[in-house]
Design a protein around this motif. Sequence first.
Motif, PDB file in Angstrom:
ATOM      1  N   ASP A  81      -5.054  -8.382  -1.917  1.00  0.00           N
ATOM      2  CA  ASP A  81      -4.397  -7.136  -2.341  1.00  0.00           C
ATOM      3  C   ASP A  81      -3.068  -6.896  -1.624  1.00  0.00           C
ATOM      4  O   ASP A  81      -2.223  -6.149  -2.113  1.00  0.00           O
ATOM      5  N   LEU A  82      -2.914  -7.464  -0.429  1.00  0.00           N
ATOM      6  CA  LEU A  82      -1.721  -7.171   0.383  1.00  0.00           C
ATOM      7  C   LEU A  82      -0.639  -8.248   0.251  1.00  0.00           C
ATOM      8  O   LEU A  82       0.339  -8.226   0.989  1.00  0.00           O
ATOM      9  N   GLU A  83      -0.793  -9.169  -0.688  1.00  0.00           N
ATOM     10  CA  GLU A  83       0.131 -10.293  -0.800  1.00  0.00           C
ATOM     11  C   GLU A  83       1.589  -9.825  -0.937  1.00  0.00           C
ATOM     12  O   GLU A  83       1.925  -9.079  -1.860  1.00  0.00           O
ATOM     13  N   ASN A  84       2.415 -10.262  -0.004  1.00  0.00           N
ATOM     14  CA  ASN A  84       3.858  -9.955   0.026  1.00  0.00           C
ATOM     15  C   ASN A  84       4.189  -8.466  -0.106  1.00  0.00           C
ATOM     16  O   ASN A  84       5.228  -8.121  -0.655  1.00  0.00           O
ATOM     17  N   ASN A  85       3.311  -7.624   0.384  1.00  0.00           N
ATOM     18  CA  ASN A  85       3.534  -6.180   0.276  1.00  0.00           C
ATOM     19  C   ASN A  85       4.387  -5.710   1.467  1.00  0.00           C
ATOM     20  O   ASN A  85       3.875  -5.310   2.510  1.00  0.00           O
ATOM     21  N   GLU A  86       5.711  -5.771   1.298  1.00  0.00           N
ATOM     22  CA  GLU A  86       6.607  -5.469   2.418  1.00  0.00           C
ATOM     23  C   GLU A  86       6.735  -3.978   2.687  1.00  0.00           C
ATOM     24  O   GLU A  86       7.016  -3.565   3.806  1.00  0.00           O
ATOM     25  N   ASP A  87       6.538  -3.162   1.636  1.00  0.00           N
ATOM     26  CA  ASP A  87       6.642  -1.709   1.829  1.00  0.00           C
ATOM     27  C   ASP A  87       5.531  -1.206   2.744  1.00  0.00           C
ATOM     28  O   ASP A  87       5.753  -0.415   3.661  1.00  0.00           O
ATOM     29  N   ILE A  88       4.318  -1.706   2.467  1.00  0.00           N
ATOM     30  CA  ILE A  88       3.163  -1.282   3.254  1.00  0.00           C
ATOM     31  C   ILE A  88       3.284  -1.863   4.685  1.00  0.00           C
ATOM     32  O   ILE A  88       2.873  -1.236   5.651  1.00  0.00           O
ATOM     33  N   SER A 112       0.280 -13.662   4.114  1.00  0.00           N
ATOM     34  CA  SER A 112      -0.368 -12.563   3.394  1.00  0.00           C
ATOM     35  C   SER A 112      -1.259 -13.126   2.301  1.00  0.00           C
ATOM     36  O   SER A 112      -1.158 -14.293   1.935  1.00  0.00           O
ATOM     37  N   ASN A 170      -1.744   4.938   0.959  1.00  0.00           N
ATOM     38  CA  ASN A 170      -2.319   5.118  -0.381  1.00  0.00           C
ATOM     39  C   ASN A 170      -2.143   6.578  -0.794  1.00  0.00           C
ATOM     40  O   ASN A 170      -3.075   7.370  -0.676  1.00  0.00           O
TER      41      ASN A 170
END
Lengths: 90, 96
Positions: B29-36, B26, A56
């Motif tokens: 808030d984190l749905e399909n968040n590949e960068d994170i 997932s 973040n």
Amino acid sequence: MERNLDKHLDDTFRVPGVAGVICADEHGFCLGAKGVANRESSGHIANIADSASKLNPSLPNPVISIEGEGGSILIKKEDNITMGIYKAPN
Amino acid sequence: MTVPLDRIPDSLGYLVLADDGAVINSGGDLENNEDIAKLFLQMVHTASRIPLSSSKKDKYRKISVVWDNFMYVITVSQHKVFISKRKYIPPDPVTA
């Protein structure tokens, strides 16, 4: 300057429950370590603090806690310095 | 087997990763968040190299990344990385 840092590490190390302290610069170079802290971990500690702050980027740096059966480490990056505090299990 | 990660109290999102970083499951808030997901995987690898005590056998169980009002909790089990984003409610300080 080194004397100031050393005093700061000493003061932190004396807090009950603290088993070790480590301090690293922005490149992962170890600036000081006491107790169970391994000087060779300084790079990993700086790296994990850096990765966590990227989760973040708009927020201030988080506190990272790595917990295991034999103890835990609290890590926080402040400006260019990363500090790790090793705690003995309760 | 599905893990009911969305039923965790105060959960804001969750992510389940394979050991190569692929997103298995997932939500929130984190749905399909590949960068994170890549960052979490990097942290899991780095944390495994930090000895927590003088015993070399001692491995970490849990990583928490804490901000003022939310936190990520990360754990590894059966070659999968489980990440939960939760509200952080600090415990009241104990006054003697």
